[in-house]
Design an enzyme around this catalytic site. Structure first.
Site, mmCIF file in Angstrom:
data_model
loop_
_atom_site.group_PDB
_atom_site.id
_atom_site.type_symbol
_atom_site.label_atom_id
_atom_site.label_comp_id
_atom_site.label_asym_id
_atom_site.label_seq_id
_atom_site.Cartn_x
_atom_site.Cartn_y
_atom_site.Cartn_z
ATOM 1 N N SER A 152 17.066 27.571 46.792
ATOM 2 C CA SER A 152 16.844 27.179 45.396
ATOM 3 C C SER A 152 15.600 27.819 44.779
ATOM 4 C CB SER A 152 16.801 25.652 45.273
ATOM 5 O OG SER A 152 18.063 25.094 45.644
ATOM 6 N N LYS A 195 26.780 36.147 48.069
ATOM 7 C CA LYS A 195 27.810 35.322 48.745
ATOM 8 C C LYS A 195 29.216 35.763 48.310
ATOM 9 C CE LYS A 195 24.500 31.587 48.893
ATOM 10 N NZ LYS A 195 24.272 30.178 49.169
ATOM 11 N N GLU A 201 15.227 29.327 55.784
ATOM 12 C CA GLU A 201 16.043 28.722 54.731
ATOM 13 C C GLU A 201 16.477 27.321 55.155
ATOM 14 O OE1 GLU A 201 18.011 31.857 52.051
ATOM 15 O OE2 GLU A 201 19.356 31.460 53.701
ATOM 16 N N GLY A 224 21.295 26.046 47.603
ATOM 17 C CA GLY A 224 22.293 25.740 46.580
ATOM 18 C C GLY A 224 22.206 24.337 46.024
ATOM 19 N N HIS A 254 23.086 33.530 58.484
ATOM 20 C CA HIS A 254 22.967 32.631 57.329
ATOM 21 C C HIS A 254 23.542 31.266 57.716
ATOM 22 C CE1 HIS A 254 23.540 30.871 53.367
ATOM 23 N NE2 HIS A 254 22.652 31.747 52.931
ATOM 24 N N ASN A 297 21.462 37.335 47.747
ATOM 25 C CA ASN A 297 22.696 37.130 48.510
ATOM 26 C C ASN A 297 23.766 36.652 47.531
ATOM 27 O OD1 ASN A 297 24.739 36.310 50.199
ATOM 28 N ND2 ASN A 297 23.614 34.606 51.119
ATOM 29 N N GLU A 315 25.367 29.278 56.227
ATOM 30 C CA GLU A 315 26.797 29.081 55.931
ATOM 31 C C GLU A 315 27.660 29.660 57.040
ATOM 32 O OE1 GLU A 315 26.684 30.704 51.955
ATOM 33 O OE2 GLU A 315 25.480 28.978 51.341
HETATM 34 C C1 PEP Z 1 21.013 31.403 50.166
HETATM 35 O O1 PEP Z 1 22.194 31.170 50.219
HETATM 36 O O2 PEP Z 1 20.506 32.168 50.985
HETATM 37 C C2 PEP Z 1 20.211 30.734 49.157
HETATM 38 C C3 PEP Z 1 18.928 30.707 49.319
HETATM 39 O O3 PEP Z 1 20.887 30.151 48.109
HETATM 40 P P1 PEP Z 1 20.224 29.460 46.805
HETATM 41 O O4 PEP Z 1 19.137 30.362 46.313
HETATM 42 O O5 PEP Z 1 21.354 29.350 45.831
HETATM 43 O O6 PEP Z 1 19.707 28.143 47.244
#
Ligand code: PEP
Length: 251
Positions: free
Chosen positions: A211, A13, A166, A172, A96, A11, A98
């Protein structure tokens, strides 16, 4: 039990412009195009989808969208419909955290998007996950179970579905869930799917996201209910993302 092909989905973003997105996509194709045994997906920003899709045509790397509208067409300023995406993407991330947190998307809306995507032949990658306050209260399992159930309302095409657990606190932050935590929660997700569609529970892929990097991916993928990863930060570097793909291909 069904065999589930692992998935590594990136992703991007709101990162990369058209030029750097193309470079990234080509780098991933070069490093990972020949890796088998894993579904490889990149999700660029909308403006780059067409050029990335063109660059990756004929390769084994698939393209996804980061969001999709549940509406078919009309007066929905700024939205992008399934019919606009249909010829360009195979997958679309829906729900997601976000989008849920920053734009107030509800599980009802997420479910509508998942249904619209599947109806258009686009596989939804449906995200759910608890925030830190919920986890600290010890309510992660019940929260995620309820959120997933609500986000699956009306979903009937179980062959066209990927679920991504997630935890918001791991996205992040550089602080991934432990493999035990991730396994526990992906099992909860599978139980929810089993309660709604008993025959689909062993075939729907459930990913972990938060992460993920080349240092933790092997242990996470070794968990029986984790079928791959949805990756943010580490998907923006071709070499690092390709290490995740290689790990999944070997898992
Ligand atoms: C995400 O935004 O779906 C995500 C998992 O981000 P990150 O890997 O940076 O934690």
């Amino acid at each position: 039990m069904a065999t589930r092909t692992p998935v590594i989905a990136g992703n991007w973003k709101m990162n990369t412009d058209v030029e750097s997105g193309l470079k990234l996509a080509k780098g991933i194709a070069e490093l990972s195009g020949a890796v088998g045994g894993v579904d490889k997906i990149v999700c660029p920003p909308f403006v780059s989808i067409a050029s990335v899709a063109q660059a990756l045509a004929g390769s084994s790397i698939q393209v996804g969208a980061q969001n999709v509208s549940a509406n078919t067409d009309g007066a929905f300023t700024g939205e992008v419909s399934t019919s606009m995406l249909q010829s360009l993407v195979s997958h679309a991330i829906v729900g997601h955290s976000e989008r849920r947190v920053l734009y107030g998307e509800t599980s009802v809306q997420v479910a509508e998007k998942a249904v619209a995507a599947a109806n258009a032949g686009i596989t939804p990658v449906l995200c759910i996950g608890e925030d830190l306050s919920v986890r600290k209260l010890g309510n992660a399992e019940s929260f995620v179970a309820a959120q997933l159930e609500a986000s699956l309302s009306g979903v009937t095409d179980w062959d066209s579905l990927i679920v991504a657990y997630e935890p918001v606190w791991a996205i992040g932050t550089g602080e991934a869930a432990t493999s035990d935590q991730a396994q526990e929660m992906t099992t909860v997700c599978r139980q929810v799917i089993r309660s709604l569609a008993p025959n689909a529970a062993d075939s729907v892929r459930v990913l972990y996201g938060g992460s993920v990097n080349s240092g933790n991916v092997v242990e996470l993928l070794a968990q029986p209910d984790i079928d791959g990863a949805l990756v943010g930060g580490a998907s923006l570097k071709a070499e690092e993302f390709s290490k995740l793909i290689a790990a999944a291909g070997a898992s």
